[in-house]
Scaffold this active site. Structure first.
Site, mmCIF file in Angstrom:
data_model
loop_
_atom_site.group_PDB
_atom_site.id
_atom_site.type_symbol
_atom_site.label_atom_id
_atom_site.label_comp_id
_atom_site.label_asym_id
_atom_site.label_seq_id
_atom_site.Cartn_x
_atom_site.Cartn_y
_atom_site.Cartn_z
ATOM 1 N N ARG A 149 -18.645 -91.075 26.383
ATOM 2 C CA ARG A 149 -18.113 -90.323 27.524
ATOM 3 C C ARG A 149 -17.979 -91.220 28.759
ATOM 4 O O ARG A 149 -16.884 -91.608 29.141
ATOM 5 C CB ARG A 149 -19.024 -89.100 27.804
ATOM 6 C CG ARG A 149 -18.458 -88.082 28.770
ATOM 7 C CD ARG A 149 -18.550 -88.443 30.227
ATOM 8 N NE ARG A 149 -19.915 -88.679 30.686
ATOM 9 C CZ ARG A 149 -20.204 -89.147 31.893
ATOM 10 N NH1 ARG A 149 -19.242 -89.429 32.760
ATOM 11 N NH2 ARG A 149 -21.464 -89.374 32.261
ATOM 12 N N ASP A 150 -19.087 -91.613 29.333
ATOM 13 C CA ASP A 150 -19.036 -92.390 30.582
ATOM 14 C C ASP A 150 -18.445 -93.772 30.319
ATOM 15 O O ASP A 150 -17.810 -94.366 31.185
ATOM 16 C CB ASP A 150 -20.450 -92.529 31.168
ATOM 17 C CG ASP A 150 -20.440 -92.791 32.665
ATOM 18 O OD1 ASP A 150 -19.352 -92.972 33.243
ATOM 19 O OD2 ASP A 150 -21.532 -92.813 33.261
ATOM 20 N N HIS A 153 -29.816 -92.799 35.739
ATOM 21 C CA HIS A 153 -28.459 -93.101 35.250
ATOM 22 C C HIS A 153 -27.925 -94.165 36.196
ATOM 23 O O HIS A 153 -27.257 -93.873 37.182
ATOM 24 C CB HIS A 153 -27.626 -91.811 35.284
ATOM 25 C CG HIS A 153 -26.196 -91.959 34.874
ATOM 26 N ND1 HIS A 153 -25.706 -91.469 33.682
ATOM 27 C CD2 HIS A 153 -25.130 -92.506 35.505
ATOM 28 C CE1 HIS A 153 -24.403 -91.712 33.597
ATOM 29 N NE2 HIS A 153 -24.033 -92.336 34.694
ATOM 30 N N HIS A 189 -25.802 -97.295 37.075
ATOM 31 C CA HIS A 189 -24.692 -98.194 36.730
ATOM 32 C C HIS A 189 -25.113 -99.614 37.098
ATOM 33 O O HIS A 189 -25.943 -99.823 37.979
ATOM 34 C CB HIS A 189 -23.411 -97.756 37.440
ATOM 35 C CG HIS A 189 -22.763 -96.570 36.765
ATOM 36 N ND1 HIS A 189 -21.609 -96.666 36.049
ATOM 37 C CD2 HIS A 189 -23.146 -95.274 36.666
ATOM 38 C CE1 HIS A 189 -21.284 -95.471 35.546
ATOM 39 N NE2 HIS A 189 -22.213 -94.607 35.914
ATOM 40 N N CYS A 230 -16.753 -94.655 36.457
ATOM 41 C CA CYS A 230 -16.161 -93.344 36.735
ATOM 42 C C CYS A 230 -14.799 -93.555 37.382
ATOM 43 O O CYS A 230 -14.676 -94.331 38.329
ATOM 44 C CB CYS A 230 -17.072 -92.553 37.667
ATOM 45 S SG CYS A 230 -16.317 -91.022 38.228
ATOM 46 N N ASN A 260 -21.669 -99.249 32.906
ATOM 47 C CA ASN A 260 -22.979 -98.625 32.739
ATOM 48 C C ASN A 260 -23.981 -99.694 32.304
ATOM 49 O O ASN A 260 -23.602 -100.780 31.864
ATOM 50 C CB ASN A 260 -22.895 -97.561 31.643
ATOM 51 C CG ASN A 260 -22.232 -96.292 32.124
ATOM 52 O OD1 ASN A 260 -22.882 -95.441 32.707
ATOM 53 N ND2 ASN A 260 -20.938 -96.180 31.911
HETATM 54 P P1 HMG Z 1 -8.858 -78.625 40.159
HETATM 55 O O1 HMG Z 1 -7.500 -79.279 40.133
HETATM 56 O O2 HMG Z 1 -9.427 -78.257 41.468
HETATM 57 O O3 HMG Z 1 -8.978 -77.361 39.200
HETATM 58 O O4 HMG Z 1 -9.867 -79.596 39.409
HETATM 59 P P2 HMG Z 1 -8.019 -76.192 38.868
HETATM 60 O O5 HMG Z 1 -8.921 -75.084 38.466
HETATM 61 O O6 HMG Z 1 -7.024 -75.982 39.982
HETATM 62 O O7 HMG Z 1 -7.241 -76.717 37.580
HETATM 63 C C1 HMG Z 1 -6.258 -77.735 37.608
HETATM 64 C C2 HMG Z 1 -5.639 -77.845 36.224
HETATM 65 O O8 HMG Z 1 -6.625 -78.308 35.302
HETATM 66 C C3 HMG Z 1 -5.169 -76.508 35.669
HETATM 67 O O9 HMG Z 1 -4.074 -76.766 34.806
HETATM 68 C C4 HMG Z 1 -6.342 -76.021 34.864
HETATM 69 O O10 HMG Z 1 -5.970 -75.141 33.842
HETATM 70 C C5 HMG Z 1 -6.867 -77.322 34.296
HETATM 71 P P3 HMG Z 1 -2.564 -76.432 35.227
HETATM 72 O O11 HMG Z 1 -2.561 -74.956 35.479
HETATM 73 O O12 HMG Z 1 -2.304 -77.233 36.464
HETATM 74 O O13 HMG Z 1 -1.771 -76.847 34.030
HETATM 75 N N1 HMG Z 1 -8.305 -77.282 34.031
HETATM 76 C C6 HMG Z 1 -8.864 -77.647 32.892
HETATM 77 N N2 HMG Z 1 -8.357 -78.113 31.735
HETATM 78 C C7 HMG Z 1 -9.211 -78.389 30.748
HETATM 79 N N3 HMG Z 1 -10.562 -78.255 30.871
HETATM 80 C C8 HMG Z 1 -11.100 -77.812 32.014
HETATM 81 C C9 HMG Z 1 -10.238 -77.494 33.082
HETATM 82 N N4 HMG Z 1 -10.452 -77.033 34.329
HETATM 83 C C10 HMG Z 1 -9.265 -76.909 34.904
HETATM 84 N N5 HMG Z 1 -12.421 -77.697 32.118
HETATM 85 C C11 HMG Z 1 -11.804 -79.944 38.035
HETATM 86 C C12 HMG Z 1 -11.236 -79.292 39.291
HETATM 87 C C13 HMG Z 1 -13.314 -79.877 38.119
HETATM 88 C C14 HMG Z 1 -11.296 -79.199 36.811
HETATM 89 C C15 HMG Z 1 -11.300 -81.419 38.002
HETATM 90 O O14 HMG Z 1 -11.565 -82.010 39.229
HETATM 91 C C16 HMG Z 1 -11.930 -82.212 36.905
HETATM 92 O O15 HMG Z 1 -11.711 -81.980 35.735
HETATM 93 N N6 HMG Z 1 -12.763 -83.226 37.295
HETATM 94 C C17 HMG Z 1 -13.499 -84.030 36.342
HETATM 95 C C18 HMG Z 1 -13.633 -85.433 36.846
HETATM 96 C C19 HMG Z 1 -14.463 -86.223 35.876
HETATM 97 O O16 HMG Z 1 -14.567 -85.902 34.701
HETATM 98 N N7 HMG Z 1 -15.073 -87.313 36.385
HETATM 99 C C20 HMG Z 1 -15.887 -88.160 35.568
HETATM 100 C C21 HMG Z 1 -17.177 -87.519 35.148
HETATM 101 S S1 HMG Z 1 -18.421 -87.549 36.398
HETATM 102 C C22 HMG Z 1 -19.118 -89.129 36.301
HETATM 103 O O17 HMG Z 1 -18.606 -89.975 35.624
HETATM 104 C C23 HMG Z 1 -20.417 -89.382 37.008
HETATM 105 C C24 HMG Z 1 -21.610 -89.373 36.037
HETATM 106 O O18 HMG Z 1 -21.459 -90.352 35.051
HETATM 107 C C25 HMG Z 1 -22.914 -89.626 36.817
HETATM 108 C C26 HMG Z 1 -22.836 -90.851 37.735
HETATM 109 O O19 HMG Z 1 -22.502 -91.938 37.271
HETATM 110 O O20 HMG Z 1 -23.160 -90.647 38.917
HETATM 111 C C27 HMG Z 1 -21.760 -88.020 35.344
HETATM 112 MG MG MG Z 2 -21.911 -92.449 35.302
#
Ligand code: HMG
Ligand code: MG
Length: 292
Positions: A13-14, A205, A207, A238, A247
């Site tokens: 994933r990450d 966690h 990085h 990310c 990572n």
């Molecule tokens: P948004 O644009 O505000 O949400 O995004 P929305 O509700 O307006 O939806 C936008 C579009 O996405 C829509 O589609 C939804 O249907 C679709 P459209 O109508 O435009 O065709 N949608 C989805 N599709 C599939 N699965 C879903 C989903 N939700 C909405 N679950 C949202 C808000 C949270 C969805 C968006 O910002 C998002 O997906 N963000 C994820 C970002 C991400 O994954 N970042 C990396 C992970 S975090 C990380 O790496 C840090 C970590 O490792 C810890 C660290 O290192 O600190 C964990």
């Molecule tokens: Mg991370």
């Protein structure tokens, strides 16, 4: 008795979420299947997030359906909202994770809402997970610094972490998202957290951008933390955190712990094979996260 440290593998994933070139689902499945027999007990497989935000994770359902599960392994996925949780339930994930941040800038860039809005968004996710007896892990990103807002106050981390625990997360994974932390920062943070949150409910966690992740693990261990996230081959970052290059490598972490006499249960030969497998993916150089 040997002191055991649990390594939680976040590579699929990450590690892969930030790769510019689309990796076929079958390669991701091969990687998870390989990791499933390397002694790991927890693998974060994928994310049920918006494919517009993270295209690399668009095949989450296909990957989850394709893996061969080892009964000794927890297969976890990220779920930012109810839609994500519904995907995770349909895919029969063993565990999900909600992910918030201790800085407003990162919360906005990563999940398109304020910290307060994110906590409100997690409430129904927690409720549905509880109904389905699904454990939920909570991430707090930017525990040391934010690529947009600068240094993070430990008090912010405490507030977000406590909110997630009160909601029902079984553990908080403390994300040094951009690897900005020095051991002194981790100590300052844990000095602030430990009076309020037991070490058994905290994971690291870290990085490895600044090559200090191992030193940060060591610092966290002096506070009793025994669970750390890492990614096979040190992959990742990310897409919404410029500078989150890699990572902490799983092999590096396991070797570091073994030398100190800790037990991880990991088979380093199998891990080395998984690293070779990743090399066959021919991953592209990192894209500019700001351009995504
Ligand atoms: P948004 O644009 O505000 O949400 O995004 P929305 O509700 O307006 O939806 C936008 C579009 O996405 C829509 O589609 C939804 O249907 C679709 P459209 O109508 O435009 O065709 N949608 C989805 N599709 C599939 N699965 C879903 C989903 N939700 C909405 N679950 C949202 C808000 C949270 C969805 C968006 O910002 C998002 O997906 N963000 C994820 C970002 C991400 O994954 N970042 C990396 C992970 S975090 C990380 O790496 C840090 C970590 O490792 C810890 C660290 O290192 O600190 C964990
Ligand atoms: Mg991370």
């Amino acid at each position: 008795m040997t002191d055991r440290v649990e390594i939680l593998e976040v590579g699929p994933r990450d590690g892969l979420q930030n790769e510019a070139v689309m990796i076929p689902a079958e390669d991701k499945i091969r990687l998870v299947n390989h990791l499933s027999h390397s002694g790991l007990t927890h693998i974060e497989v994928t994310s049920f997030v918006s494919p517009k935000w993270v295209p690399q994770m668009a095949d989450a359902a296909e990957v989850m359906a394709g893996i061969t599960r080892n009964p000794g392994v927890t297969y976890a996925v990220l779920t930012p909202n109810l839609r994500g949780l519904e995907g995770a339930l349909a895919a029969d994930a063993n565990e999900v994770a909600v992910f918030g941040a201790a800085s407003e800038g990162f919360s906005q860039k990563n999940i398109n809402c304020t910290i307060a809005e994110s906590l409100a968004r997690f409430e129904p996710v927690m409720a549905l997970a509880r109904e389905n007896n699904l454990p939920v892990r909570g991430y707090v990103s930017c525990v040391v610094a934010c690529p947009y807002d600068g240094k993070t106050a430990p008090e912010m981390v405490k507030q977000v972490a406590l909110s997630l625990l009160e909601m029902g997360c079984y553990e908080i994974s403390l994300g040094d998202t951009i690897g900005a932390g020095h051991p002194e920062d981790i100590k300052r943070l844990l000095d602030h957290l430990i009076p309020h949150i037991p070490a058994a409910k905290l994971a690291g966690h870290f990085h490895d951008t600044g090559n200090r992740a191992l030193a940060n693990v060591d610092a966290a261990m002096t506070y009793g933390l025994r669970r750390f996230d890492s990614a096979v081959g040190g992959l990742g970052g990310c897409p919404y955190a410029p500078g989150a290059k890699g990572n902490l490598g799983t092999m590096l972490l396991a070797q570091h712990l073994h030398v100190q006499g800790y037990e991880t249960g990991l088979d380093l030969n199998r891990l080395a094979e998984a690293e070779q497998l990743i090399q066959s993916f021919h991953l592209a150089p990192k894209s500019d996260p700001e351009a995504m």
